[in-house]
Design a protein around this motif. Structure first.
Motif, PDB file in Angstrom:
ATOM      1  N   VAL A  55      -0.024 -13.386 -14.969  1.00 33.80           N
ATOM      2  CA  VAL A  55      -1.395 -13.108 -15.408  1.00 33.80           C
ATOM      3  C   VAL A  55      -2.110 -12.155 -14.453  1.00 33.80           C
ATOM      4  O   VAL A  55      -3.250 -11.780 -14.695  1.00 33.80           O
ATOM      5  N   GLY A  56      -1.441 -11.763 -13.387  1.00 36.28           N
ATOM      6  CA  GLY A  56      -2.014 -10.817 -12.440  1.00 36.28           C
ATOM      7  C   GLY A  56      -0.984 -10.427 -11.403  1.00 36.28           C
ATOM      8  O   GLY A  56       0.023 -11.114 -11.219  1.00 36.28           O
ATOM      9  N   ALA A  57      -1.231  -9.309 -10.760  1.00 38.47           N
ATOM     10  CA  ALA A  57      -0.325  -8.838  -9.718  1.00 38.47           C
ATOM     11  C   ALA A  57      -1.101  -7.984  -8.730  1.00 38.47           C
ATOM     12  O   ALA A  57      -2.101  -7.354  -9.081  1.00 38.47           O
ATOM     13  N   ALA A  58      -0.624  -7.995  -7.502  1.00 39.17           N
ATOM     14  CA  ALA A  58      -1.185  -7.127  -6.463  1.00 39.17           C
ATOM     15  C   ALA A  58      -0.028  -6.630  -5.626  1.00 39.17           C
ATOM     16  O   ALA A  58       0.938  -7.356  -5.389  1.00 39.17           O
ATOM     17  N   GLY A  59      -0.098  -5.392  -5.218  1.00 42.75           N
ATOM     18  CA  GLY A  59       0.978  -4.850  -4.411  1.00 42.75           C
ATOM     19  C   GLY A  59       0.620  -3.499  -3.856  1.00 42.75           C
ATOM     20  O   GLY A  59      -0.481  -2.983  -4.064  1.00 42.75           O
ATOM     21  N   SER A  60       1.556  -2.935  -3.146  1.00 42.82           N
ATOM     22  CA  SER A  60       1.363  -1.605  -2.570  1.00 42.82           C
ATOM     23  C   SER A  60       2.677  -0.845  -2.652  1.00 42.82           C
ATOM     24  O   SER A  60       3.753  -1.413  -2.825  1.00 42.82           O
ATOM     25  N   TYR A  61       2.562   0.462  -2.539  1.00 44.81           N
ATOM     26  CA  TYR A  61       3.713   1.345  -2.595  1.00 44.81           C
ATOM     27  C   TYR A  61       3.881   2.021  -1.241  1.00 44.81           C
ATOM     28  O   TYR A  61       2.899   2.430  -0.618  1.00 44.81           O
ATOM     29  N   ALA A  62       5.106   2.157  -0.776  1.00 45.77           N
ATOM     30  CA  ALA A  62       5.396   2.889   0.438  1.00 45.77           C
ATOM     31  C   ALA A  62       5.461   4.371   0.087  1.00 45.77           C
ATOM     32  O   ALA A  62       6.260   4.772  -0.755  1.00 45.77           O
ATOM     33  N   LEU A  63       4.595   5.162   0.688  1.00 42.87           N
ATOM     34  CA  LEU A  63       4.535   6.588   0.389  1.00 42.87           C
ATOM     35  C   LEU A  63       4.587   7.401   1.678  1.00 42.87           C
ATOM     36  O   LEU A  63       4.074   6.987   2.712  1.00 42.87           O
ATOM     37  N   HIS A  64       5.197   8.575   1.589  1.00 41.02           N
ATOM     38  CA  HIS A  64       5.148   9.532   2.691  1.00 41.02           C
ATOM     39  C   HIS A  64       3.874  10.352   2.542  1.00 41.02           C
ATOM     40  O   HIS A  64       3.464  10.678   1.430  1.00 41.02           O
ATOM     41  N   VAL A  65       3.263  10.687   3.654  1.00 36.02           N
ATOM     42  CA  VAL A  65       2.054  11.496   3.647  1.00 36.02           C
ATOM     43  C   VAL A  65       2.263  12.683   4.575  1.00 36.02           C
ATOM     44  O   VAL A  65       2.771  12.519   5.690  1.00 36.02           O
ATOM     45  N   THR A  66       1.874  13.863   4.115  1.00 34.76           N
ATOM     46  CA  THR A  66       1.929  15.044   4.968  1.00 34.76           C
ATOM     47  C   THR A  66       0.498  15.439   5.298  1.00 34.76           C
ATOM     48  O   THR A  66      -0.204  16.007   4.463  1.00 34.76           O
ATOM     49  N   PRO A  67       0.034  15.110   6.518  1.00 36.93           N
ATOM     50  CA  PRO A  67      -1.329  15.466   6.908  1.00 36.93           C
ATOM     51  C   PRO A  67      -1.414  16.950   7.263  1.00 36.93           C
ATOM     52  O   PRO A  67      -0.376  17.623   7.426  1.00 36.93           O
ATOM     53  N   PRO A  68      -2.630  17.477   7.399  1.00 37.11           N
ATOM     54  CA  PRO A  68      -2.770  18.874   7.814  1.00 37.11           C
ATOM     55  C   PRO A  68      -1.975  19.133   9.092  1.00 37.11           C
ATOM     56  O   PRO A  68      -1.934  18.307   9.991  1.00 37.11           O
ATOM     57  N   GLY A  69      -1.295  20.249   9.139  1.00 41.08           N
ATOM     58  CA  GLY A  69      -0.463  20.578  10.276  1.00 41.08           C
ATOM     59  C   GLY A  69       1.016  20.417   9.962  1.00 41.08           C
ATOM     60  O   GLY A  69       1.869  20.883  10.698  1.00 41.08           O
ATOM     61  N   GLY A  70       1.326  19.715   8.874  1.00 43.11           N
ATOM     62  CA  GLY A  70       2.701  19.651   8.391  1.00 43.11           C
ATOM     63  C   GLY A  70       3.549  18.504   8.886  1.00 43.11           C
ATOM     64  O   GLY A  70       4.676  18.354   8.465  1.00 43.11           O
ATOM     65  N   ALA A  71       3.061  17.682   9.813  1.00 45.04           N
ATOM     66  CA  ALA A  71       3.862  16.545  10.289  1.00 45.04           C
ATOM     67  C   ALA A  71       3.967  15.520   9.164  1.00 45.04           C
ATOM     68  O   ALA A  71       2.983  15.228   8.496  1.00 45.04           O
TER      69      ALA A  71
END
Length: 77
Positions: A55-71
């Motif tokens: 009847v409900g769910a909560a969760g998160s996704y693992a994501l890569h992020v590229t911040p300014p500067g390219g790292a």
């Protein structure tokens, strides 16, 4: 109505997709479920159940992020 919380497992994906589809007006096809398996880590989700049904769910996704500067950051566990 009693609602209980449970950690999700890989076996919960079809029922989770059905509940998600009801909430967002989607109807997942079998291939969609295989695609979801590639991005959903069940250990990052908690399910709310009542009488066995999700009847409900909560969760998160693992994501890569590229911040300014390219790292490129690594997803957190």
């Amino acid at each position: 109505m009693t609602v209980t919380l449970h950690p999700a497992t890989a076996d919960d994906l079809p029922a989770l997709a059905t509940a998600d589809g009801r909430a967002f007006g989607l109807d997942y096809e079998p291939q969609d479920l295989e695609d979801l398996r590639l991005i959903i880590d069940p250990e990052r989700f908690v399910l709310a159940r009542s009488e066995g049904a999700i009847v409900g769910a909560a969760g998160s996704y693992a994501l890569h992020v590229t911040p300014p500067g390219g790292a490129r950051s690594r997803p957190r566990a």
